[in-house]
Design an enzyme around this catalytic site. Structure first.
Site, PDB file in Angstrom:
ATOM      1  N   SER A 215       6.510 -23.536  23.981  1.00 21.95           N
ATOM      2  CA  SER A 215       7.185 -22.125  23.596  1.00 21.95           C
ATOM      3  C   SER A 215       6.666 -21.333  22.292  1.00 21.95           C
ATOM      4  O   SER A 215       6.103 -20.549  22.284  1.00 21.95           O
ATOM      5  CB  SER A 215       8.132 -21.584  23.729  1.00 21.95           C
ATOM      6  OG  SER A 215       8.864 -21.725  25.686  1.00 21.95           O
TER       7      SER A 215
ATOM      8  N   ASP B 137       9.188 -28.665  22.278  1.00 18.75           N
ATOM      9  CA  ASP B 137       9.938 -29.634  21.152  1.00 18.75           C
ATOM     10  C   ASP B 137      10.598 -30.054  22.115  1.00 18.75           C
ATOM     11  O   ASP B 137      11.611 -31.206  21.511  1.00 18.75           O
ATOM     12  CB  ASP B 137      10.044 -28.320  19.826  1.00 18.75           C
ATOM     13  CG  ASP B 137       9.208 -27.880  19.064  1.00 18.75           C
ATOM     14  OD1 ASP B 137       8.926 -28.158  19.246  1.00 18.75           O
ATOM     15  OD2 ASP B 137      10.135 -26.768  18.518  1.00 18.75           O
TER      16      ASP B 137
ATOM     17  N   ARG C 276      15.134 -18.059  31.608  1.00 24.53           N
ATOM     18  CA  ARG C 276      14.396 -18.449  31.154  1.00 24.53           C
ATOM     19  C   ARG C 276      13.161 -17.761  32.511  1.00 24.53           C
ATOM     20  O   ARG C 276      12.154 -18.735  32.279  1.00 24.53           O
ATOM     21  CB  ARG C 276      14.635 -20.386  32.377  1.00 24.53           C
ATOM     22  CG  ARG C 276      15.050 -20.711  31.722  1.00 24.53           C
ATOM     23  CD  ARG C 276      15.482 -22.013  31.696  1.00 24.53           C
ATOM     24  NE  ARG C 276      15.840 -22.998  30.372  1.00 24.53           N
ATOM     25  CZ  ARG C 276      14.762 -23.513  29.284  1.00 24.53           C
ATOM     26  NH1 ARG C 276      13.476 -23.785  29.461  1.00 24.53           N
ATOM     27  NH2 ARG C 276      15.275 -24.518  28.061  1.00 24.53           N
TER      28      ARG C 276
END
Length: 482
Positions: free
Chosen positions: A178, A135, A242
């Site tokens: 993800s 996204d 991350r």
């Protein structure tokens, strides 16, 4: 308008490619044809719909002894495909090699590029755009295209009341991130092959886009989730981790749930009176959605009659003050594999509105009950501490921002101490949340949000009502004599 195979009729719009076939290379051992001198054949590659909205590429080979007849069929089908003007001929492909599980390059080369090649789609000239990633990758491409369109049209993006110009370039998404929320909410599945086939057949799904401003300054565009409080805190914490990969969202989500922070502020919104239905009904947005089509038409008529600025001035603003665990505004259901219904199951992709969800301060146990509702079929809005509204624009100002504007000195003496009394287990440095804008952080707590109807176009067709079970049909190539 259809090609008949042994198992089904295939619409021309769902044929991927037609190519001549060397019959003897594929069919050497069929007894009834061994005595014939020569056979002529062509192969039709088409979309095969499986369960759970999954698409696959299948082929059917047709043959006959008349070379002229075979050529006629081949030429006729190719001409029909040429008439499908919505199909892309040239694509610009962006690949994010670091998104999600870092599989973007492999996914494109092994699963998508062969399909584009089969459909004779060039990927070296700019026309429509395809991004291979999650996204976040889509958001970057979307911002570039919308921004360029407004600049070329002389539109000031910093003006929150500006009527933005629709982007005429379609964006395709090959999911490799993800969560891939946008793919899941617009196609029904996060699958690279399915998304590639939607691009090849030229599907087009308009999308509403929300613009986010702070003090007459443009900040971001949002096409899925704009969240403050719970989802903002998750994102802010996960950004520091991350290195954990997608697992960071689970860790940060659990940590944020235990902290149980709430935030005080004021929300003002204008109801979306032009659209039909409500967030509490069961009218989910599906392919060819009637509500989206009618809402677009009615909104266009209203803007034409009154003008956008006059219309906003005449309509009443609703004001809500309170303490909130989460404030979410969604332009789509925001469904994903972990939450098949999404944050707002009846949200529409292209009706010019957003669903504003307010989760007020409640016990940790009640908030857990609310979160669990996202994973089952129960009504997730059926709680006394949850309110949902269908809006066309809204504003939010945190209590801290209001205090800053009134008397900065009083914050340290009064509000800060009160905040710590309300949150005895929290760290005192947390006084404001962060906005989660499609997976990107926005630090401005005071924002103005406006929905722009069908500002973008996506290579999709919305979620279809029913998909046939591929297991009911043979997966082998279908052969039929002309």
């Amino acid at each position: 308008s259809c090609v008949h195979t042994e198992n089904c009729f295939v619409p021309i719009s769902e044929i991927i490619a037609v190519e001549e076939t060397e019959f003897n290379k594929k069919q050497r051992n069929i007894g009834r044809w061994q005595k014939m001198a020569k056979l002529h054949a062509f192969t039709v590659h088409y979309v095969k719909k499986a369960r759970n909205h999954r698409w696959r590429c299948r082929d059917a080979t047709f043959w006959c002894v008349d070379e002229h007849l075979c050529n006629q069929w081949t030429q006729a089908l190719k001409e029909l495909l040429e008439m499908q003007k919505s199909r892309p001929k040239q694509l610009l492909v962006y690949i994010n090699p670091y998104g999600g599980k870092r599989q973007g390059k492999r996914i494109y080369e092994q699963k998508v590029a062969p399909l584009f090649s089969l459909a004779s789609i060039s990927t070296d000239v700019v026309s429509d755009v395809v991004c291979v990633g999650g996204d976040g990758m889509f958001s970057e491409v979307m911002h570039g295209l919308i921004g360029r369109m407004q600049k070329d049209s002389g539109i000031d993006q910093n003006n929150p009341k500006a009527s933005l110009v629709q982007c005429n370039i379609r964006i395709g998404i090959i999911p490799a991130g993800s969560t891939d929320c946008i793919c899941y909410s617009t196609v029904g599945i996060s699958d690279p092959v399915t998304s590639a086939l939607h691009i090849i057949v030229g599907d087009c799904q308009p999308l509403d886009v929300s613009s986010v401003h702070h003090n007459n300054t443009f900040l971001k565009y949002s096409v899925s989730l704009l969240g403050y409080g719970f989802y903002g805190d998750i994102l802010k914490d996960s950004e520091k981790k991350r290195w954990m990969g997608p697992m960071r969202y689970d860790y940060s989500g659990f940590k944020t749930f235990l902290s149980h922070h709430y935030y005080e502020g004021t929300i003002a919104y204008q109801p979306a009176k032009h659209t039909h239905g409500s967030p509490r009904d069961k009218e989910s947005c599906r392919t060819g959605c009637y509500i989206c089509k009618q809402s677009e038409k009615q909104l266009a008529e209203q803007n034409k009659e009154h003008g956008l600025k006059h219309e906003e001035g005449e309509e009443e603003w609703k004001v809500i003050k309170g303490k909130f665990l989460a404030i979410n505004a969604v332009n789509m259901s925001c469904a994903c594999p972990r939450s098949p219904k999404g944050l707002s199951p009846a949200a529409h992709l292209a009706d010019g509105s957003a669903d504003l969800i307010l989760v007020r301060k409640c016990s940790r146990f009640d908030f857990l009950r609310y979160l669990v509702r996202h994973t089952n079929q129960d009504d997730q809005f059926d709680f006394p501490f949850v309110d949902v509204y269908r809006v066309k624009c809204f504003q939010f100002t945190s209590k801290l921002s209001e205090d800053n504007e009134s008397n900065v000195m009083d914050i340290g003496k009064k509000r800060f101490g009160q905040f710590c009394r309300d949150h005895p287990a929290c760290c005192c440095n947390i006084v404001n949340s962060t906005w989660n804008c499609d997976g990107e952080t926005l630090d401005s707590s005071a924002i103005e949000v406006r929905v722009h109807c069908q500002l973008m176009k996506l290579f999709a067709r919305g979620i279809e009502e029913d998909c046939k079970d591929e297991a009911a049909h043979s997966q082998s190539s279908t052969e039929q004599l002309l």
